[in-house]
Design an enzyme around this catalytic site. Structure first.
Site, PDB file in Angstrom:
ATOM      1  N   VAL A  95       1.070  -1.221  -0.065  1.00 53.45           N
ATOM      2  CA  VAL A  95       0.072  -0.111  -0.119  1.00 53.45           C
ATOM      3  C   VAL A  95       0.629   1.421   0.223  1.00 53.45           C
ATOM      4  CG1 VAL A  95      -1.752   1.228   1.387  1.00 53.45           C
ATOM      5  CG2 VAL A  95      -1.724  -1.077   1.147  1.00 53.45           C
ATOM      6  N   ALA A 155      -6.093   4.113  -5.998  1.00 50.05           N
ATOM      7  CA  ALA A 155      -7.335   4.199  -7.045  1.00 50.05           C
ATOM      8  C   ALA A 155      -7.815   2.868  -7.207  1.00 50.05           C
ATOM      9  CB  ALA A 155      -6.409   4.431  -8.280  1.00 50.05           C
ATOM     10  N   ALA A 156      -6.969   1.953  -6.833  1.00 43.23           N
ATOM     11  CA  ALA A 156      -7.545   0.328  -7.032  1.00 43.23           C
ATOM     12  C   ALA A 156      -8.558   0.245  -5.832  1.00 43.23           C
ATOM     13  CB  ALA A 156      -6.251  -0.571  -6.924  1.00 43.23           C
ATOM     14  N   ALA A 200       2.894   2.330  -2.300  1.00 38.60           N
ATOM     15  CA  ALA A 200       4.197   2.259  -2.898  1.00 38.60           C
ATOM     16  C   ALA A 200       4.419   3.030  -4.230  1.00 38.60           C
ATOM     17  CB  ALA A 200       4.504   0.744  -3.109  1.00 38.60           C
ATOM     18  N   GLY A 201       3.292   3.648  -4.788  1.00 41.55           N
ATOM     19  CA  GLY A 201       3.184   4.498  -5.821  1.00 41.55           C
ATOM     20  C   GLY A 201       2.692   3.639  -7.080  1.00 41.55           C
ATOM     21  N   ASP A 239      -4.953   7.547 -12.605  1.00 41.27           N
ATOM     22  CA  ASP A 239      -4.864   6.207 -11.724  1.00 41.27           C
ATOM     23  C   ASP A 239      -6.403   5.368 -11.669  1.00 41.27           C
ATOM     24  OD1 ASP A 239      -2.351   7.049 -11.306  1.00 41.27           O
ATOM     25  OD2 ASP A 239      -2.447   7.065  -9.453  1.00 41.27           O
TER      26      ASP A 239
HETATM   27  C1  MEV Z   1       0.077   9.467  -8.921  1.00 37.88           C
HETATM   28  O1  MEV Z   1       0.142   8.173  -9.266  1.00 37.88           O
HETATM   29  C2  MEV Z   1       0.191  10.317 -10.171  1.00 37.88           C
HETATM   30  C3  MEV Z   1       0.341  11.697 -10.026  1.00 37.88           C
HETATM   31  O2  MEV Z   1       0.282  12.421 -11.475  1.00 37.88           O
HETATM   32  C4  MEV Z   1      -1.113  12.465  -9.464  1.00 37.88           C
HETATM   33  C5  MEV Z   1      -2.260  12.553 -10.431  1.00 37.88           C
HETATM   34  O3  MEV Z   1      -2.184  11.892 -11.424  1.00 37.88           O
HETATM   35  O4  MEV Z   1      -3.365  12.529 -10.011  1.00 37.88           O
HETATM   36  C6  MEV Z   1       1.428  12.267  -9.322  1.00 37.88           C
END
Ligand code: MEV
Length: 335
Positions: free
Chosen positions: A111, A119-120, A113-114, A161
């Protein structure tokens, strides 16, 4: 009692994160790590969430006057929880209907980690809750509602996302106002990508706010960087379609440099990126919001093992990505 299982994939942004928030295109792909939300209707109006995988062991959510109230013994509930409760609130409002449910949330992804866990979580919760209430929402509608969740939690968010998590596959995507433009990208081969991640120091919300602050202070400078990221993303689309991996790798390196210029990389992320490159990766960049979190490295087969071993030593986890996977899925377990 009605019982539903919904799942939604995480993602990696190949190109264009942060710039996408300001209307520039991004290229994003769904990965084979999913979040699962099981929802079962209750006889009362309570919403109970069991989200052990999100590291919040037992938490009661009740619906008050039009909003969902999360109560927990823990001083700080994980950021992912705010997406979950907001997803229920947004779905209830959209359907103009509320019923109690038990929700069990599990995640195959680390969770925060980017990799698009929030979003999921949002997308799978919307799908599971709506189906429990007897509504079949299209992936497009789930994506729109998911975006609303992200905007309300983060203050500012692109639809990237939530769109990729709902629709799956690989997309070039940008938005104007509330219109989301998307072109599915038919990649000519599976991209040989390695994902690595290190501890997240900051949340997506904080990183997006950091870029916004920099833009408030130096708008022209930041706009030029954003424009360059958009340019790199458009070039990368061509390179990806031609399967020109050395060009894709080069553009990943340039994209990382521009993200570093925006102040979203960290020493640890830069270390991973440079280690990957010096071990033979064609290119490497941070992926997602930064402030710790994940990197992606493009690695030809002959170098894959070496790069993976080196990155494994210096990260919390490194693995070969499986991309282009399916979006949100819903299965009715009991009627
Ligand atoms: C986050 O996964 C991506 C960003 O571009 C934020 C967004 O798109 O809302 C940093």
């Amino acid at each position: 009692m009605v019982k539903v299982l919904a799942s939604a994939p995480g993602k990696v942004t190949l190109f264009g994160e942060h710039a996408v928030v300001y209307g520039y295109p991004a290229i994003v792909t769904a990965i084979n790590k999913r979040v699962y939300v099981e929802a079962e209707l209750r006889n009362d109006n309570e919403i109970k969430i069991n989200a052990q995988d999100l590291r919040v062991p037992g938490l009661i959510v009740s619906i008050g006057e039009g909003e969902v109230v999360v109560t927990t013994d823990y001083g700080r509930s994980l950021a992912a929880m705010s997406y979950l409760s907001k997803a229920i609130e947004v779905t209830s409002k959209f359907l103009n209907e509320r019923k109690g449910v038990n929700l069990v949330v599990t995640s195959e992804m680390p969770v925060g980690a980017g990799l698009g866990t929030s979003a999921a979580v949002s997308v799978a919760t919307i799908a599971a809750y709506a189906t429990c209430l007897g509504h079949e929402l299209s992936s497009e509608v789930i994506a729109q509602l998911g975006w609303q969740v992200e905007k309300e939690v983060q203050g500012i968010a692109s639809p990237m996302d939530t769109t990729i998590s709902a629709l799956g596959g690989t997309l070039k995507l940008w938005y104007e106002g509330t219109t989301v433009h998307k072109t599915p990208l038919a990649l000519s081969s599976e991209l040989p990508l390695v994902i690595s991640y290190v501890e997240r120091e900051k949340t997506t919300k904080e990183m997006v706010a950091k870029v916004k602050e920099l833009r408030n202070r130096h708008s022209e400078l930041v706009d030029e960087i954003m424009k360059s990221i958009g340019f790199v993303t458009n070039k990368a689309e061509q390179a990806l379609l031609k399967n020109d991996l050395s060009e894709v790798g080069l553009l990943m390196n340039v994209n990382h440099g521009l993200l570093d210029a925006l102040g979203v990389s960290t020493r640890r992320l830069n270390e991973l990126v440079y280690l990957a490159r010096s071990s033979g990766a064609l290119g490497s960049k941070l992926t997602g919001a930064g402030g710790g979190g994940a990197t992606i490295s493009l690695v030809q087969n002959s170098k894959a093992e070496l790069v993976l071993n080196v990155l494994s030593m210096f990260s919390l986890m490194s693995f070969k990505a499986v991309i282009n996977t399916e979006g949100v899925k819903v299965k009715v377990l009991a009627k």
